[in-house]
Motif scaffolding. Structure first.
Motif, PDB file in Angstrom:
ATOM      1  N   GLU A  55       0.646  -0.882   0.062  1.00  0.00           N
ATOM      2  CA  GLU A  55       0.049   0.508  -0.016  1.00  0.00           C
ATOM      3  C   GLU A  55       0.948   1.453  -0.257  1.00  0.00           C
ATOM      4  O   GLU A  55       2.091   1.289   1.116  1.00  0.00           O
ATOM      5  CB  GLU A  55      -1.049   0.225   1.290  1.00  0.00           C
ATOM      6  CG  GLU A  55      -1.673   0.928   1.645  1.00  0.00           C
ATOM      7  CD  GLU A  55      -2.272   1.337   2.640  1.00  0.00           C
ATOM      8  OE1 GLU A  55      -3.754   2.343   2.690  1.00  0.00           O
ATOM      9  OE2 GLU A  55      -2.347   0.289   3.301  1.00  0.00           O
ATOM     10  N   PHE A  56       0.583   2.372  -1.030  1.00  0.00           N
ATOM     11  CA  PHE A  56       1.022   3.148  -0.661  1.00  0.00           C
ATOM     12  C   PHE A  56       0.386   4.202  -0.017  1.00  0.00           C
ATOM     13  O   PHE A  56      -1.408   4.495  -0.824  1.00  0.00           O
ATOM     14  CB  PHE A  56       1.327   4.095  -2.347  1.00  0.00           C
ATOM     15  CG  PHE A  56       2.411   3.063  -3.308  1.00  0.00           C
ATOM     16  CD1 PHE A  56       4.014   3.371  -3.613  1.00  0.00           C
ATOM     17  CD2 PHE A  56       2.066   1.849  -3.673  1.00  0.00           C
ATOM     18  CE1 PHE A  56       4.725   2.549  -4.014  1.00  0.00           C
ATOM     19  CE2 PHE A  56       3.180   1.233  -4.403  1.00  0.00           C
ATOM     20  CZ  PHE A  56       4.380   1.491  -4.988  1.00  0.00           C
ATOM     21  N   VAL A 115      -3.025   1.011  -3.623  1.00  0.00           N
ATOM     22  CA  VAL A 115      -3.100  -0.501  -2.641  1.00  0.00           C
ATOM     23  C   VAL A 115      -3.346  -1.568  -4.500  1.00  0.00           C
ATOM     24  O   VAL A 115      -3.833  -1.815  -4.877  1.00  0.00           O
ATOM     25  CB  VAL A 115      -4.288  -0.713  -2.083  1.00  0.00           C
ATOM     26  CG1 VAL A 115      -4.561  -2.070  -1.272  1.00  0.00           C
ATOM     27  CG2 VAL A 115      -4.298   0.447  -1.309  1.00  0.00           C
ATOM     28  N   VAL A 116      -2.258  -2.546  -4.361  1.00  0.00           N
ATOM     29  CA  VAL A 116      -2.153  -3.762  -4.778  1.00  0.00           C
ATOM     30  C   VAL A 116      -2.188  -4.507  -3.822  1.00  0.00           C
ATOM     31  O   VAL A 116      -2.038  -5.297  -2.682  1.00  0.00           O
ATOM     32  CB  VAL A 116      -0.109  -3.606  -4.914  1.00  0.00           C
ATOM     33  CG1 VAL A 116      -0.482  -4.585  -6.003  1.00  0.00           C
ATOM     34  CG2 VAL A 116       0.168  -2.578  -6.130  1.00  0.00           C
ATOM     35  N   ARG A 117      -3.636  -5.674  -4.347  1.00  0.00           N
ATOM     36  CA  ARG A 117      -3.920  -6.226  -3.153  1.00  0.00           C
ATOM     37  C   ARG A 117      -3.243  -7.689  -3.824  1.00  0.00           C
ATOM     38  O   ARG A 117      -2.937  -8.038  -4.445  1.00  0.00           O
ATOM     39  CB  ARG A 117      -5.262  -6.441  -3.725  1.00  0.00           C
ATOM     40  CG  ARG A 117      -6.192  -5.147  -3.532  1.00  0.00           C
ATOM     41  CD  ARG A 117      -8.198  -5.517  -3.742  1.00  0.00           C
ATOM     42  NE  ARG A 117      -8.523  -3.759  -4.258  1.00  0.00           N
ATOM     43  CZ  ARG A 117      -8.883  -3.177  -2.960  1.00  0.00           C
ATOM     44  NH1 ARG A 117      -8.842  -3.676  -2.045  1.00  0.00           N
ATOM     45  NH2 ARG A 117      -9.339  -2.157  -3.691  1.00  0.00           N
ATOM     46  N   GLY A 121      -2.343 -11.083  -4.047  1.00  0.00           N
ATOM     47  CA  GLY A 121      -1.818 -12.282  -4.805  1.00  0.00           C
ATOM     48  C   GLY A 121      -3.026 -11.763  -5.924  1.00  0.00           C
ATOM     49  O   GLY A 121      -3.435 -12.206  -7.688  1.00  0.00           O
ATOM     50  N   THR A 122      -2.979 -10.053  -6.693  1.00  0.00           N
ATOM     51  CA  THR A 122      -3.266  -9.705  -7.533  1.00  0.00           C
ATOM     52  C   THR A 122      -2.218  -9.265  -8.260  1.00  0.00           C
ATOM     53  O   THR A 122      -1.177  -8.949  -7.386  1.00  0.00           O
ATOM     54  CB  THR A 122      -4.263  -8.614  -7.588  1.00  0.00           C
ATOM     55  OG1 THR A 122      -3.467  -7.598  -6.917  1.00  0.00           O
ATOM     56  CG2 THR A 122      -5.500  -9.300  -6.407  1.00  0.00           C
ATOM     57  N   THR A 123      -2.467  -8.251  -9.712  1.00  0.00           N
ATOM     58  CA  THR A 123      -1.273  -7.959 -10.383  1.00  0.00           C
ATOM     59  C   THR A 123      -2.473  -6.425 -10.598  1.00  0.00           C
ATOM     60  O   THR A 123      -3.361  -6.187 -11.150  1.00  0.00           O
ATOM     61  CB  THR A 123      -1.005  -8.685 -11.391  1.00  0.00           C
ATOM     62  OG1 THR A 123      -0.651  -9.568 -11.240  1.00  0.00           O
ATOM     63  CG2 THR A 123      -0.590  -7.680 -12.858  1.00  0.00           C
ATOM     64  N   HIS A 124      -1.742  -5.322 -10.448  1.00  0.00           N
ATOM     65  CA  HIS A 124      -2.053  -4.262 -10.198  1.00  0.00           C
ATOM     66  C   HIS A 124      -1.317  -2.816 -11.399  1.00  0.00           C
ATOM     67  O   HIS A 124      -0.543  -3.575 -10.621  1.00  0.00           O
ATOM     68  CB  HIS A 124      -2.084  -3.401  -9.167  1.00  0.00           C
ATOM     69  CG  HIS A 124      -2.810  -1.791  -9.032  1.00  0.00           C
ATOM     70  ND1 HIS A 124      -3.919  -1.331  -8.368  1.00  0.00           N
ATOM     71  CD2 HIS A 124      -2.663  -0.660  -9.386  1.00  0.00           C
ATOM     72  CE1 HIS A 124      -3.936  -0.994  -8.111  1.00  0.00           C
ATOM     73  NE2 HIS A 124      -3.449  -0.002  -9.228  1.00  0.00           N
ATOM     74  N   GLY A 125      -1.903  -3.379 -12.776  1.00  0.00           N
ATOM     75  CA  GLY A 125      -0.929  -1.554 -13.362  1.00  0.00           C
ATOM     76  C   GLY A 125      -0.726  -0.262 -13.360  1.00  0.00           C
ATOM     77  O   GLY A 125      -2.369   0.018 -12.586  1.00  0.00           O
ATOM     78  N   LEU A 126       0.145  -0.013 -13.618  1.00  0.00           N
ATOM     79  CA  LEU A 126       0.047   0.988 -13.029  1.00  0.00           C
ATOM     80  C   LEU A 126       0.661   2.501 -14.723  1.00  0.00           C
ATOM     81  O   LEU A 126       1.728   1.842 -14.594  1.00  0.00           O
ATOM     82  CB  LEU A 126       1.056   1.522 -11.836  1.00  0.00           C
ATOM     83  CG  LEU A 126       1.340   3.161 -11.697  1.00  0.00           C
ATOM     84  CD1 LEU A 126       0.071   3.854 -11.071  1.00  0.00           C
ATOM     85  CD2 LEU A 126       2.444   3.292 -10.366  1.00  0.00           C
ATOM     86  N   VAL A 127      -0.105   2.974 -14.982  1.00  0.00           N
ATOM     87  CA  VAL A 127       0.115   3.342 -16.647  1.00  0.00           C
ATOM     88  C   VAL A 127      -0.245   4.719 -16.548  1.00  0.00           C
ATOM     89  O   VAL A 127      -0.494   5.518 -15.388  1.00  0.00           O
ATOM     90  CB  VAL A 127      -1.119   3.109 -17.150  1.00  0.00           C
ATOM     91  CG1 VAL A 127      -1.025   1.829 -17.530  1.00  0.00           C
ATOM     92  CG2 VAL A 127      -2.731   3.607 -16.977  1.00  0.00           C
ATOM     93  N   GLY A 128       0.342   6.075 -17.485  1.00  0.00           N
ATOM     94  CA  GLY A 128       0.799   7.002 -17.389  1.00  0.00           C
ATOM     95  C   GLY A 128       1.857   7.301 -18.432  1.00  0.00           C
ATOM     96  O   GLY A 128       2.735   6.773 -18.896  1.00  0.00           O
TER      97      GLY A 128
END
Length: 262
Positions: free
Chosen positions: A5-6, A29-31, A33-40
């Protein structure tokens, strides 16, 4: 499985009139067991988010929590927890020491766990990791220059896995690769995430790639998170104008992305 968590994190470079705010009060928050994409786009602050998570760049404000432990300070508990967050860098050519055989590079990660002090056990684990990323273990004694870009990126993934991370951060790891090779690396990441129950933060400027690998996505602009949610929902019905601009830059978003091994 772990949660990253940020919490209201900020990063400022320089002081006074020359100060530059790279990240401003970002929540993410990266939960488990999941993959969280961060785009920009380039300069949005997404790579800075990766660097502060592994301690390469200090935060100016806020905190980063791994399973509730603040890993932004220098306390022993924080240092030990931070080891469970590993990063795969964008450029596989500069990420590996050209003078060091790939097996030795991976072995360094094993030693960081405080285990595998026995040479035979260490070599056996190195070979297992190379095999898991589809590199012939018999090539452990070769230097990075003997491998292609896609192979080197898989080797850097093996090195990150050697430290037995709970969280893996992938920072633009396919941007320097050909499209066919990108598919191999992305499919490997999906396999590893599912098999090892990894929590993963996947950073990219390419929404098509993020769509393929991510359960949730956050969109970053000028150091701020402007939109987040389930990947399918955000990309189908973007709420922020900036997200819509990013989507228009992708040639085809109407059909599911298919990536095949090559």
């Amino acid at each position: 499985m772990s949660e990253l968590e940020f919490r209201r994190v900020s990063v400022t470079y320089g002081h006074g009139r020359t100060a530059h705010v790279a990240v401003e009060s970002a929540d993410l928050v990266v939960r488990p067991g999941t993959t969280h994409g961060l785009v920009g786009e380039s300069g949005s602050g997404k790579s800075t988010m990766a660097r502060i998570a592994v301690g390469l760049t200090p935060v100016s404000g806020g905190s980063i929590l791994l399973d509730g432990v603040d890993i932004t300070n220098r306390a022993r508990e924080a240092r030990l927890a931070r080891r469970r967050v590993q990063m795969v860098f964008q450029d596989p050519f500069s990420a590996l020491d050209p003078r060091m055989p790939i097996g030795a590079s991976i072995a360094e990660g094993l030693l960081a766990t405080g285990r595998y002090y026995n040479r035979i056990d260490r070599e056996s684990r190195v070979h297992a990791l190379l095999d898991r990323v589809h590199i012939d273990p018999a090539r452990a004694g070769e230097s990075p220059s003997a491998f292609s870009g896609g192979q080197r990126q898989r080797i850097t993934i093996a090195r990150a896995l050697a430290a037995e991370p709970a969280v893996l951060i992938a920072d633009e790891i396919t941007s320097a690769l050909d499209v066919s090779v990108q598919g191999v690396v992305l499919n490997l990441l999906r396999e590893l995430q599912q098999e090892l129950d990894l929590t993963m933060l996947f950073i990219s400027h390419n929404l098509a790639v993020v769509r393929y690998v991510s359960d949730e996505v956050s969109v970053m602009r000028a150091g701020r998170i402007v939109e987040h949610g389930e990947t399918s929902a955000v990309l189908a019905h973007p709420a922020d104008p900036y997200t819509r601009e990013l989507l228009r830059s992708v040639p085809v978003m109407g059909e599911p992305l298919e990536l095949e091994d090559a």
